[in-house]
Structures are given as C-alpha cells and as structure tokens.
Write an enzyme that holds these catalytic residues in place. Structure first.
Site, PDB file in Angstrom:
ATOM      1  N   ARG A  29      22.567  59.369  33.552  1.00 40.55           N
ATOM      2  CA  ARG A  29      22.980  58.140  34.242  1.00 40.55           C
ATOM      3  C   ARG A  29      24.386  57.700  33.860  1.00 40.55           C
ATOM      4  O   ARG A  29      24.673  56.506  33.819  1.00 40.55           O
ATOM      5  CB  ARG A  29      21.993  56.997  33.982  1.00 40.55           C
ATOM      6  CG  ARG A  29      20.587  57.254  34.495  1.00 40.55           C
ATOM      7  CD  ARG A  29      20.521  57.045  35.988  1.00 40.55           C
ATOM      8  NE  ARG A  29      19.175  57.279  36.496  1.00 40.55           N
ATOM      9  CZ  ARG A  29      18.317  56.311  36.778  1.00 40.55           C
ATOM     10  NH1 ARG A  29      18.656  55.073  36.594  1.00 40.55           N
ATOM     11  NH2 ARG A  29      17.134  56.606  37.258  1.00 40.55           N
ATOM     12  N   ARG A  33      25.720  52.800  37.263  1.00 35.59           N
ATOM     13  CA  ARG A  33      25.255  51.933  36.189  1.00 35.59           C
ATOM     14  C   ARG A  33      26.344  51.045  35.609  1.00 35.59           C
ATOM     15  O   ARG A  33      26.782  50.124  36.227  1.00 35.59           O
ATOM     16  CB  ARG A  33      24.617  52.779  35.084  1.00 35.59           C
ATOM     17  CG  ARG A  33      23.308  53.362  35.527  1.00 35.59           C
ATOM     18  CD  ARG A  33      22.286  52.304  35.422  1.00 35.59           C
ATOM     19  NE  ARG A  33      21.148  52.551  36.256  1.00 35.59           N
ATOM     20  CZ  ARG A  33      19.953  52.115  35.949  1.00 35.59           C
ATOM     21  NH1 ARG A  33      19.734  51.480  34.828  1.00 35.59           N
ATOM     22  NH2 ARG A  33      18.964  52.304  36.774  1.00 35.59           N
ATOM     23  N   ASP A  78      20.162  61.019  43.777  1.00 36.90           N
ATOM     24  CA  ASP A  78      18.932  60.461  43.222  1.00 36.90           C
ATOM     25  C   ASP A  78      17.795  61.437  43.473  1.00 36.90           C
ATOM     26  O   ASP A  78      17.880  62.261  44.384  1.00 36.90           O
ATOM     27  CB  ASP A  78      18.599  59.101  43.857  1.00 36.90           C
ATOM     28  CG  ASP A  78      17.518  58.386  43.049  1.00 36.90           C
ATOM     29  OD1 ASP A  78      17.859  57.754  42.039  1.00 36.90           O
ATOM     30  OD2 ASP A  78      16.326  58.522  43.388  1.00 36.90           O
ATOM     31  N   TYR A 156       5.942  58.772  42.823  1.00 31.35           N
ATOM     32  CA  TYR A 156       6.520  57.772  43.740  1.00 31.35           C
ATOM     33  C   TYR A 156       5.855  57.817  45.108  1.00 31.35           C
ATOM     34  O   TYR A 156       5.597  56.787  45.725  1.00 31.35           O
ATOM     35  CB  TYR A 156       8.030  57.988  43.888  1.00 31.35           C
ATOM     36  CG  TYR A 156       8.806  57.504  42.681  1.00 31.35           C
ATOM     37  CD1 TYR A 156       8.869  56.145  42.380  1.00 31.35           C
ATOM     38  CD2 TYR A 156       9.456  58.377  41.834  1.00 31.35           C
ATOM     39  CE1 TYR A 156       9.573  55.682  41.266  1.00 31.35           C
ATOM     40  CE2 TYR A 156      10.158  57.934  40.721  1.00 31.35           C
ATOM     41  CZ  TYR A 156      10.208  56.584  40.440  1.00 31.35           C
ATOM     42  OH  TYR A 156      10.887  56.132  39.341  1.00 31.35           O
TER      43      TYR A 156
HETATM   44  O1  CP3 Z   1      24.643  59.647  36.366  1.00 30.11           O
HETATM   45  C1  CP3 Z   1      23.599  60.142  36.787  1.00 30.11           C
HETATM   46  O2  CP3 Z   1      22.630  60.339  36.040  1.00 30.11           O
HETATM   47  C2  CP3 Z   1      23.572  60.628  38.224  1.00 30.11           C
HETATM   48  C3  CP3 Z   1      22.826  59.945  39.134  1.00 30.11           C
HETATM   49  C4  CP3 Z   1      21.321  59.713  39.063  1.00 30.11           C
HETATM   50  C5  CP3 Z   1      20.760  58.591  39.709  1.00 30.11           C
HETATM   51  N1  CP3 Z   1      19.402  58.705  39.649  1.00 30.11           N
HETATM   52  C6  CP3 Z   1      21.537  57.528  40.368  1.00 30.11           C
HETATM   53  C7  CP3 Z   1      20.924  56.198  40.466  1.00 30.11           C
HETATM   54  C8  CP3 Z   1      20.269  60.482  38.546  1.00 30.11           C
HETATM   55  C9  CP3 Z   1      20.333  61.753  37.730  1.00 30.11           C
HETATM   56  C10 CP3 Z   1      19.064  59.834  38.931  1.00 30.11           C
HETATM   57  C11 CP3 Z   1      17.733  60.368  38.631  1.00 30.11           C
HETATM   58  C12 CP3 Z   1      16.561  59.500  38.800  1.00 30.11           C
HETATM   59  N2  CP3 Z   1      16.305  58.588  39.781  1.00 30.11           N
HETATM   60  C13 CP3 Z   1      15.414  59.580  37.986  1.00 30.11           C
HETATM   61  C14 CP3 Z   1      15.270  60.528  36.822  1.00 30.11           C
HETATM   62  C15 CP3 Z   1      16.069  60.092  35.667  1.00 30.11           C
HETATM   63  C16 CP3 Z   1      15.452  59.030  34.827  1.00 30.11           C
HETATM   64  O3  CP3 Z   1      16.097  57.985  34.656  1.00 30.11           O
HETATM   65  O4  CP3 Z   1      14.354  59.253  34.294  1.00 30.11           O
HETATM   66  C17 CP3 Z   1      14.483  58.644  38.441  1.00 30.11           C
HETATM   67  C18 CP3 Z   1      13.146  58.366  37.856  1.00 30.11           C
HETATM   68  C19 CP3 Z   1      15.048  58.028  39.596  1.00 30.11           C
HETATM   69  C20 CP3 Z   1      14.450  56.982  40.462  1.00 30.11           C
HETATM   70  C21 CP3 Z   1      15.277  55.767  40.398  1.00 30.11           C
HETATM   71  N3  CP3 Z   1      16.435  55.571  41.136  1.00 30.11           N
HETATM   72  C22 CP3 Z   1      15.110  54.629  39.555  1.00 30.11           C
HETATM   73  C23 CP3 Z   1      13.967  54.426  38.595  1.00 30.11           C
HETATM   74  C24 CP3 Z   1      16.192  53.768  39.793  1.00 30.11           C
HETATM   75  C25 CP3 Z   1      16.509  52.472  39.087  1.00 30.11           C
HETATM   76  C26 CP3 Z   1      16.224  51.277  39.891  1.00 30.11           C
HETATM   77  C27 CP3 Z   1      16.867  50.065  39.237  1.00 30.11           C
HETATM   78  O5  CP3 Z   1      17.756  49.477  39.855  1.00 30.11           O
HETATM   79  O6  CP3 Z   1      16.468  49.722  38.108  1.00 30.11           O
HETATM   80  C28 CP3 Z   1      17.001  54.384  40.762  1.00 30.11           C
HETATM   81  C29 CP3 Z   1      18.270  53.845  41.291  1.00 30.11           C
HETATM   82  C30 CP3 Z   1      19.483  54.552  40.884  1.00 30.11           C
HETATM   83  N4  CP3 Z   1      19.648  55.901  40.869  1.00 30.11           N
HETATM   84  C31 CP3 Z   1      20.698  53.930  40.479  1.00 30.11           C
HETATM   85  C32 CP3 Z   1      21.601  54.962  40.223  1.00 30.11           C
HETATM   86  C33 CP3 Z   1      23.058  54.837  39.816  1.00 30.11           C
HETATM   87  C34 CP3 Z   1      20.922  52.439  40.387  1.00 30.11           C
HETATM   88  C35 CP3 Z   1      21.148  51.931  41.780  1.00 30.11           C
HETATM   89  C36 CP3 Z   1      22.357  51.078  41.906  1.00 30.11           C
HETATM   90  O7  CP3 Z   1      23.375  51.273  41.237  1.00 30.11           O
HETATM   91  O8  CP3 Z   1      22.288  50.214  42.801  1.00 30.11           O
END
Ligand code: CP3
Length: 352
Positions: A29, A33, A78, A156
């Site tokens: 991540r 973020r 994602d 999911y």
């Molecule tokens: O930098 C990186 O790691 C690259 C991008 C990345 C994202 N998601 C972008 C993202 C990666 C590798 C993921 C993987 C992902 N997505 C996982 C596996 C990794 C882990 O953390 O265990 C999972 C379970 C997801 C599903 C998901 N997508 C979740 C749980 C969330 C968080 C929701 C929240 O807002 O709390 C996301 C959203 C997400 N994916 C964001 C990002 C940058 C945040 C969205 C935003 O910025 O608006």
C-alpha cells in the site's frame, strides 16, 4: 525478454536467494493512502474508475518510487479490478472496502464470473507497458504485479462486502464443497490470468494477496483454499518471475502457504521473523515484517525495530524488507522515507 530485464535488481536477487547489492525494501500500500500528491490526483474520481485510467495508474504507481527510492513499484490497482473487468457489480466504498451488489451464493450466481480476457483490462496493461517499456519511467526498478487469491476474492463475493467472521463463506465451503470448488476454480483462473497478463506486459514479479486466509484453520486452509492458490500461481510459473505469497494473521499457515509454489512468503507483523523463517525452511525467501503502527513511534524505536528485522532476515534464503501489512492512511511519508534510508544503509551479509 521482459522477465529478465530487471534480474540485477535487489528485489529479484533476494527473491531468488542470491545476495543482493543491498537489502531491497518496498511497502504494501505504498501507492495511494498517505501521499498528499495521491490524494490531490484522486480528487473527484472513484477508486475503481481511477484503476481503469492508464495515465492515472501509471502516475500513482510512480509516486512512491520517486518519493522514497523504494526497490520496487507495485501497480496501482485493487484486488477487485479483474472482477469489475468481467462485469461484477462491485464498488470500493471509502473507509469500508469492496462492496458487491449481488453476492454469489448459488450455482446460478457463478454465471457472473466469466473468464478474463486481455481486452477486459487493456488500460491496466497499457499502464504496465508504459511504466516498464524502454522509455518507461521505472527504468531498472521492477514492477510488482498482483492479484487477490481465490479465498480472499471469494470472501468479498460471498459476503457481499468486508467481513470479520466470514460466516457465509465458511458456511458455503463446508455445506457445498462442490460449489465452493467451482467458485474458487473460476477465481483462480481470473486471478491467474490477470497476473499472467501483467507479467507479459512488463511486470518483473507478482504478489498473490490472500489477505484474509488467516481467518481459517490450517485444516480448512489446506483443504479448501491452498489447491486453488496453487492453480492460480501455476498460471504464471512458466514466465519465470519471482512469486510472492502474502496473507494477514497467517502464523499458523506459513508452512502450508509456502507449498503453493512461491519463491517468497510475505510475513505479517504478528509473527517473529525468526519464527517465520524456522517454519518456512530453507527453500523460500521471506518478505516483511515491520508493524505498520510502529511508523508512528519515535525514530529511535523505529531504528531499533528495523535493525531487529534486518538481523533476523539474514537467516532466511533471501529477505525483502516490507511492512507486515499495508501502510496506514495517517502515516507520515517521512517515516517511510526514513525506513528506506535505514534499510539501504545496512550492510548485506550472506549466511554461511
Ligand atoms: O500500493 C499498493 O499496495 C497498490 C495498490 C493496492 C490497492 N489495493 C489500492 C487501494 C493494493 C495492492 C491493494 C490490494 C487490496 N485491496 C487488498 C490486499 C492487500 C491488503 O491490504 O491486505 C485488499 C484486501 C483490498 C480490498 C480493499 N480495497 C480494501 C480493504 C480497501 C480499503 C478500504 C478503505 O478505504 O479502508 C480498498 C481500497 C483501496 N485499495 C485504496 C487503495 C489506495 C484506498 C481507496 C482510496 O484511496 O480511496
């Protein structure tokens, strides 16, 4: 060809068990973020729409590489991107996570999961190619492609959104194993093809995220999950790039996860790296495992924790420094920059 382009890179060397010129470091991540430049760019665009815009994907992927000098980029995407690409009605709700409009719980629901074709993800692959091509900004820095593992994706889809107890998912796998296997077979194919396309377009390594596998007992993991993760990785194996396998809370599952046929196992922060290495044995490298919350601690505390992890990592076949889970949103980017400096300043010694 492509897959060999960055073989000299520290990340690739460490993944293969060779001695890298410095210990490689990147952060799960890292893209998005905590970065203000990310927030500015994302303004007004939904998360998943951003993931299908090639220019935005390439730009956001580069942001942490420019700022931190990390040893790898991870594609900004994602785990639900390939699901959206085959037509699943899924959104990412801020502060919640992926939400699926029509959960998958019956055989008929499986129709929603057709095979993934290259054209379904063309903007994603265009970003990969632009980043890693001859004029790509990444240069010799490897790009890590990724996908969600069948269990985490299934969770999911079956729950309809994030879940703490995974009740519907566990009920399904135990009550109708046949349906569960068919669901996972489709997901293994979609995720495996997604990984394959990313590598064919220029990714130098892949990571399979089975984030929620730690919710399972070892017995259930080995019976209901591991075979599908293995099939997923099998679809990339012939391309010869390092494969990283990661999950959260997987202390009890580490040995099993290594048998999915990966080069590196990602270790979460709840497990001592030394214990993880003992459980994993000499055939796989490790990635991890600084507690992301420690980035909020004092510089001295961070320095000590980083030093301990680097020292423990020397006993492994190879060590890629990372957090034990993703960067937390409120993290100060300077704390991450400091960790990169500390890791790069530490001498690399091989185990004899
Ligand atoms: O930098 C990186 O790691 C690259 C991008 C990345 C994202 N998601 C972008 C993202 C990666 C590798 C993921 C993987 C992902 N997505 C996982 C596996 C990794 C882990 O953390 O265990 C999972 C379970 C997801 C599903 C998901 N997508 C979740 C749980 C969330 C968080 C929701 C929240 O807002 O709390 C996301 C959203 C997400 N994916 C964001 C990002 C940058 C945040 C969205 C935003 O910025 O608006």
């Amino acid at each position: 060809m492509r897959a060999g382009r960055t073989t000299d890179a520290p990340l690739i060397a460490a993944a293969r068990g060779l001695v890298p010129r410095r210990t490689p470091v990147w952060f799960m991540r890292q893209a998005g973020r905590s970065l203000p430049e990310y927030r500015a760019l994302r303004e007004g665009t939904a998360m998943l729409d951003t993931c299908f815009d090639a220019d935005l994907v390439a730009e956001i992927t580069m942001q942490p590489v420019r700022r931190y000098g990390v040893d790898a980029a991870i594609l900004f995407s994602d785990i639900v991107v390939p699901l959206r690409a085959v037509g699943v009605d899924v959104e990412i709700v801020a502060g919640v996570g992926p939400v699926v409009a029509e959960p998958i719980r019956t055989r008929k629901d499986l129709d929603a999961l057709r095979a993934l074709h290259e054209s379904d993800v063309s903007p994603v692959l265009a970003a990969v190619a632009a980043l890693t091509g001859p004029d790509g900004e990444l240069g010799q820095t490897p790009l890590i492609g990724f996908a969600g593992a069948p269990f985490t994706l299934a969770s999911y889809l079956v729950e309809g959104g994030p879940s703490r107890d995974h009740v519907h998912t566990k009920a399904l796998m135990h009550s109708d194993p046949q349906l569960w296997f068919e669901l996972c077979a489709r997901l293994a194919d979609i995720a495996g093809q997604f990984l394959r396309y990313q590598v064919l377009h220029g990714a130098s390594a892949v990571q399979l995220f089975d984030s929620w596998a730690g919710a399972l007992s070892r017995r259930d993991y080995e019976r209901f999950v591991l075979p599908h993760s293995r099939v997923c990785l099998d679809q990339v194996r012939d391309l010869g790039v390092p494969m990283i396998h990661f999950g959260v809370g997987t202390g009890e599952l580490l040995g099993s996860m290594a048998t999915a046929g990966c080069d590196v196992v990602g270790v979460d922060f709840r497990v001592e790296l030394t214990d993880a290495i003992a459980r994993l044995g000499p055939d796989v490298a490790v990635q991890g495992n600084l507690d992301p919350a420690l980035l909020f601690a004092s510089r001295t505390a961070i320095e000590e924790a980083v030093g301990d992890i680097l020292a423990a990592g020397r006993a492994a076949k190879g060590h890629i420094f990372n957090l034990g889970h993703g960067v937390l949103p409120e993290t100060d980017p300077d704390a991450l920059a400091n960790v990169v400096e500390l890791v790069h300043a530490s001498p690399v010694t091989s185990v004899e």
